[in-house]
Structures are given as structure tokens and as C-alpha cells.
Design a protein around this motif. Structure first.
Motif, PDB file in Angstrom:
ATOM      1  N   SER A 165       0.858  -1.182   0.000  1.00 18.51           N
ATOM      2  CA  SER A 165       0.000   0.000   0.000  1.00 18.51           C
ATOM      3  C   SER A 165       0.893   1.230   0.000  1.00 18.51           C
ATOM      4  O   SER A 165       2.073   1.154   0.364  1.00 18.51           O
ATOM      5  N   PHE A 166       0.321   2.379  -0.403  1.00 17.16           N
ATOM      6  CA  PHE A 166       1.109   3.606  -0.398  1.00 17.16           C
ATOM      7  C   PHE A 166       0.187   4.811  -0.287  1.00 17.16           C
ATOM      8  O   PHE A 166      -0.869   4.866  -0.931  1.00 17.16           O
ATOM      9  N   GLU A 167       0.572   5.767   0.584  1.00 13.23           N
ATOM     10  CA  GLU A 167      -0.200   6.983   0.789  1.00 13.23           C
ATOM     11  C   GLU A 167       0.245   8.037  -0.229  1.00 13.23           C
ATOM     12  O   GLU A 167       1.167   8.819   0.022  1.00 13.23           O
ATOM     13  N   TRP A 168      -0.407   8.057  -1.362  1.00  9.77           N
ATOM     14  CA  TRP A 168      -0.001   8.948  -2.435  1.00  9.77           C
ATOM     15  C   TRP A 168      -0.178  10.422  -2.070  1.00  9.77           C
ATOM     16  O   TRP A 168       0.656  11.260  -2.437  1.00  9.77           O
ATOM     17  N   ASP A 169      -1.238  10.753  -1.335  1.00  9.79           N
ATOM     18  CA  ASP A 169      -1.451  12.150  -0.947  1.00  9.79           C
ATOM     19  C   ASP A 169      -0.348  12.626  -0.001  1.00  9.79           C
ATOM     20  O   ASP A 169       0.098  13.775  -0.083  1.00  9.79           O
ATOM     21  N   MET A 170       0.097  11.752   0.889  1.00 12.53           N
ATOM     22  CA  MET A 170       1.194  12.100   1.794  1.00 12.53           C
ATOM     23  C   MET A 170       2.474  12.343   1.000  1.00 12.53           C
ATOM     24  O   MET A 170       3.246  13.261   1.301  1.00 12.53           O
ATOM     25  N   PHE A 171       2.687  11.528  -0.008  1.00 14.74           N
ATOM     26  CA  PHE A 171       3.864  11.699  -0.853  1.00 14.74           C
ATOM     27  C   PHE A 171       3.824  13.038  -1.579  1.00 14.74           C
ATOM     28  O   PHE A 171       4.834  13.750  -1.649  1.00 14.74           O
ATOM     29  N   ARG A 172       2.668  13.400  -2.099  1.00 14.30           N
ATOM     30  CA  ARG A 172       2.538  14.685  -2.798  1.00 14.30           C
ATOM     31  C   ARG A 172       2.846  15.849  -1.862  1.00 14.30           C
ATOM     32  O   ARG A 172       3.533  16.807  -2.245  1.00 14.30           O
ATOM     33  N   MET A 173       2.368  15.767  -0.631  1.00 20.88           N
ATOM     34  CA  MET A 173       2.640  16.824   0.336  1.00 20.88           C
ATOM     35  C   MET A 173       4.122  16.859   0.702  1.00 20.88           C
ATOM     36  O   MET A 173       4.716  17.926   0.886  1.00 20.88           O
ATOM     37  N   GLN A 174       4.720  15.677   0.801  1.00 16.85           N
ATOM     38  CA  GLN A 174       6.144  15.595   1.149  1.00 16.85           C
ATOM     39  C   GLN A 174       7.011  16.181   0.051  1.00 16.85           C
ATOM     40  O   GLN A 174       7.995  16.876   0.319  1.00 16.85           O
ATOM     41  N   GLU A 191       6.825  19.897   0.340  1.00 18.20           N
ATOM     42  CA  GLU A 191       7.581  20.383   1.496  1.00 18.20           C
ATOM     43  C   GLU A 191       9.085  20.307   1.264  1.00 18.20           C
ATOM     44  O   GLU A 191       9.830  21.233   1.588  1.00 18.20           O
ATOM     45  N   ASP A 192       9.547  19.201   0.674  1.00 17.66           N
ATOM     46  CA  ASP A 192      10.984  18.979   0.502  1.00 17.66           C
ATOM     47  C   ASP A 192      11.583  19.810  -0.627  1.00 17.66           C
ATOM     48  O   ASP A 192      12.684  20.358  -0.487  1.00 17.66           O
ATOM     49  N   TRP A 193      10.877  19.869  -1.761  1.00 16.44           N
ATOM     50  CA  TRP A 193      11.484  20.425  -2.972  1.00 16.44           C
ATOM     51  C   TRP A 193      10.642  21.488  -3.659  1.00 16.44           C
ATOM     52  O   TRP A 193      10.983  21.916  -4.763  1.00 16.44           O
ATOM     53  N   ASN A 194       9.547  21.857  -3.021  1.00 12.90           N
ATOM     54  CA  ASN A 194       8.650  22.855  -3.608  1.00 12.90           C
ATOM     55  C   ASN A 194       8.141  22.411  -4.985  1.00 12.90           C
ATOM     56  O   ASN A 194       7.957  23.225  -5.893  1.00 12.90           O
ATOM     57  N   ILE A 195       7.923  21.114  -5.107  1.00 10.65           N
ATOM     58  CA  ILE A 195       7.355  20.546  -6.333  1.00 10.65           C
ATOM     59  C   ILE A 195       5.884  20.237  -6.066  1.00 10.65           C
ATOM     60  O   ILE A 195       5.560  19.377  -5.244  1.00 10.65           O
ATOM     61  N   GLU A 196       4.995  20.947  -6.755  1.00  6.55           N
ATOM     62  CA  GLU A 196       3.564  20.766  -6.538  1.00  6.55           C
ATOM     63  C   GLU A 196       2.995  19.795  -7.562  1.00  6.55           C
ATOM     64  O   GLU A 196       3.182  19.975  -8.771  1.00  6.55           O
ATOM     65  N   VAL A 197       2.343  18.777  -7.060  1.00  8.07           N
ATOM     66  CA  VAL A 197       1.717  17.773  -7.923  1.00  8.07           C
ATOM     67  C   VAL A 197       0.203  17.898  -7.765  1.00  8.07           C
ATOM     68  O   VAL A 197      -0.350  17.646  -6.689  1.00  8.07           O
ATOM     69  N   THR A 198      -0.459  18.293  -8.830  1.00 12.87           N
ATOM     70  CA  THR A 198      -1.920  18.456  -8.781  1.00 12.87           C
ATOM     71  C   THR A 198      -2.656  17.199  -9.234  1.00 12.87           C
ATOM     72  O   THR A 198      -3.842  17.036  -8.944  1.00 12.87           O
ATOM     73  N   GLU A 199      -1.960  16.325  -9.938  1.00 14.64           N
ATOM     74  CA  GLU A 199      -2.587  15.091 -10.429  1.00 14.64           C
ATOM     75  C   GLU A 199      -2.895  14.146  -9.259  1.00 14.64           C
ATOM     76  O   GLU A 199      -2.184  14.116  -8.251  1.00 14.64           O
ATOM     77  N   GLU A 200      -3.925  13.357  -9.416  1.00 11.62           N
ATOM     78  CA  GLU A 200      -4.314  12.369  -8.410  1.00 11.62           C
ATOM     79  C   GLU A 200      -3.832  10.987  -8.834  1.00 11.62           C
ATOM     80  O   GLU A 200      -3.733  10.691 -10.035  1.00 11.62           O
ATOM     81  N   ALA A 201      -3.545  10.149  -7.846  1.00 18.46           N
ATOM     82  CA  ALA A 201      -3.159   8.770  -8.132  1.00 18.46           C
ATOM     83  C   ALA A 201      -4.378   7.982  -8.606  1.00 18.46           C
ATOM     84  O   ALA A 201      -5.479   8.135  -8.070  1.00 18.46           O
ATOM     85  N   ILE A 202      -4.168   7.167  -9.639  1.00 15.04           N
ATOM     86  CA  ILE A 202      -5.232   6.322 -10.178  1.00 15.04           C
ATOM     87  C   ILE A 202      -4.732   4.883 -10.191  1.00 15.04           C
ATOM     88  O   ILE A 202      -3.688   4.573 -10.790  1.00 15.04           O
ATOM     89  N   GLU A 203      -5.454   3.995  -9.475  1.00 17.08           N
ATOM     90  CA  GLU A 203      -5.109   2.572  -9.411  1.00 17.08           C
ATOM     91  C   GLU A 203      -3.644   2.382  -9.013  1.00 17.08           C
ATOM     92  O   GLU A 203      -2.893   1.642  -9.640  1.00 17.08           O
TER      93      GLU A 203
END
Length: 252
Positions: free
Chosen positions: A27-36, A39-51
Motif C-alpha cells: 500500500s502507499f499513501e499517495w497524498d502524503m507523498f505529494r505533500m512531502q 515540502e521537501d522540494w517545492n514541487i507541486e503535484v496536482t494530479e491524483e493517483a489512479i489505481e
């Protein structure tokens, strides 16, 4: 990262770089990864994880991440090469899934390595991330994350990018090689035999690798290289001794 250093690397034909983040649970917390990543690199990911897959852009570069349930082939053998991680094999054997991380459509080799390091270092902060398989080795999460911080100080995390292998010969002498310079469109380096001790050999290879990457240099047949004018070493290019293909040999 310094834009001049990035631009110094010419475009090449190899446009993909990838590795696998090993997970203790499927399992993997994709939303947590996006926030991380933000926070770490100021890289914003607006896309959502699918499957259990996430594909997004960093500038013009595509980053593809996909979770696969099961055991990653070759990971245990790679863990056995993890010189700085004593329990690597034991830990790696416990993974039940992995995330394939790929940097796609990126023609600049330096940029590819930097982006992979950013993405993976943030992903490794997940509670169930137990290692990063980047052939020919598996990195301990803490080591990889710590090395990645060099990017924030305009330095290169060389040890995240290039593996330095040391082996002992039957006569008691040591040999060494690199693996990862090919990701920068460079020849790998071999020192087939030296009377120097293993630590000195490792440090020498690390210095040469750092020089090659930082200066985008190409080591040529017949060239001499050294840390100073008094100590220079001759370079030859020929078929690899422990590596396939053509490699640079240094008489150290």
C-alpha cells in the motif's frame, strides 16, 4: 541547482532513468507523498493517483510512479552489495511490494538524476518504505535522504548516483569499479589492481567520479589525471575487466 551546471550537460539519446522504492506493505499513501514532495522540494503535484499509479510533470519532464505487489527480482543480490548497510539483505527480504519510479522524456542526464533523487528521497520518507533499489545496489532510506540534501546546498549527491565497488584479488591486492557514470553518458571507471588499501582506493574513485560529474568531463585514452601535478595517473580505454563494454582504466 546551478543553471550553468545543468546547461553544461549536452542532450543525449538516453532519456529514461528509473529505480524501485521497496515497500514493507502493499500500500502507499499517495497524498502524503505529494505533500512531502512539496515540502521537501517545492514541487507541486496536482494530479491524483489512479489505481496505485501517479503520473505528473516537473516542467517538461514526465515522472511516472506505479506500485507493483510482489517481490522485486534482483533486489536481494543488490542488497548484498550495500556496503554501508549491514542489515540490507535481511530488511530487503521483507518487502512485499515496490514502486517503480521513472523519469521520462528528459534529454539532460544531469537533470534526470537530480529529479529522480528529489522524487525518491521524498517517497522514502513513507513509513513503509524500506529501501531504494537502484541497480546494482539497494540504498538505506536514511542514507539516501541525507545524501539528497546536498542538492539544497548546490552540491551533487554523488553516492546516490554512482556505486563504487571494491573487491579483493587472490594476491591480496584490491580492484575497484564504478557503476552509474553511464547514466551521465560517461564511460565507467575501473582500477583492475592496486597496491593501495581499500579505503584509499574508494576515496580515489570517489574523487575521480566527483570530478567527472561536476565538470562534465570525458576521460580520454592516453590522458593523465591527478589531484596535483606531482601525482598523476595514466588513463586507458579498453574492454572491461569486471564490467561489460568499454571502460576507462586508471593506473592507481
Amino acid at each position: 541547482m546551478d543553471g550553468e551546471k545543468m546547461q553544461a550537460y549536452s542532450n543525449d539519446d538516453v532519456r529514461t532513468l528509473s529505480g524501485d522504492v521497496l515497500l514493507s506493505t502493499p500500500s502507499f499513501e499517495w497524498d502524503m507523498f505529494r505533500m512531502q514532495l512539496l515540502e521537501d522540494w517545492n514541487i507541486e503535484v496536482t494530479e491524483e493517483a489512479i489505481e496505485n499509479s501517479l503520473v505528473f510533470k516537473i516542467g517538461d519532464v514526465t515522472v511516472a510512479c506505479s506500485m507493483v505487489e510482489g517481490f522485486k527480482e534482483g533486489s536481494v543480490e543488490a542488497a548484498d552489495r550495500s556496503q554501508e548497510w549491514i542489515d540490507a539483505v535481511k530488511v530487503v527480504k521483507t518487502h512485499t511490494a515496490y514502486i517503480e519510479v521513472g523519469i521520462l522524456d528528459c534529454t539532460n542526464p544531469l537533470q534526470r538524476n537530480i529529479l529522480l533523487t528529489m522524487v525518491v528521497s521524498s517517497m522514502l520518507k513513507a513509513e513503509n518504505a524500506i529501501g531504494f533499489y537502484f541497480y546494482p545496489v539497494v540504498y538505506r532510506p536514511g542514507n539516501y535522504i541525507d545524501n539528497a540534501q546536498d542538492l539544497k546546498n548546490d552540491k551533487f549527491p554523488i553516492l546516490n548516483w554512482v556505486y563504487i565497488g571494491i573487491y579483493k584479488k587472490e594476491n591480496g591486492h584490491f580492484g575497484g569499479y564504478t557503476y552509474g557514470l553511464e547514466n551521465f553518458a560517461k564511460d565507467e571507471i575501473e582500477i583492475p589492481e592496486t597496491k593501495n588499501d581499500a579505503y584509499s582506493l574508494y576515496q580515489f574513485l570517489y574523487q575521480i567520479v566527483s570530478y567527472v560529474i561536476m565538470n562534465n568531463d570525458v576521460l580520454e585514452d592516453g590522458q593523465k589525471i591527478g589531484m596535483n601535478a606531482e601525482h598523476t595517473f595514466e588513463i586507458t580505454r579498453s574492454n572491461g575487466v569486471v564490467l561489460e563494454g568499454t571502460t576507462v582504466k586508471i593506473d592507481f
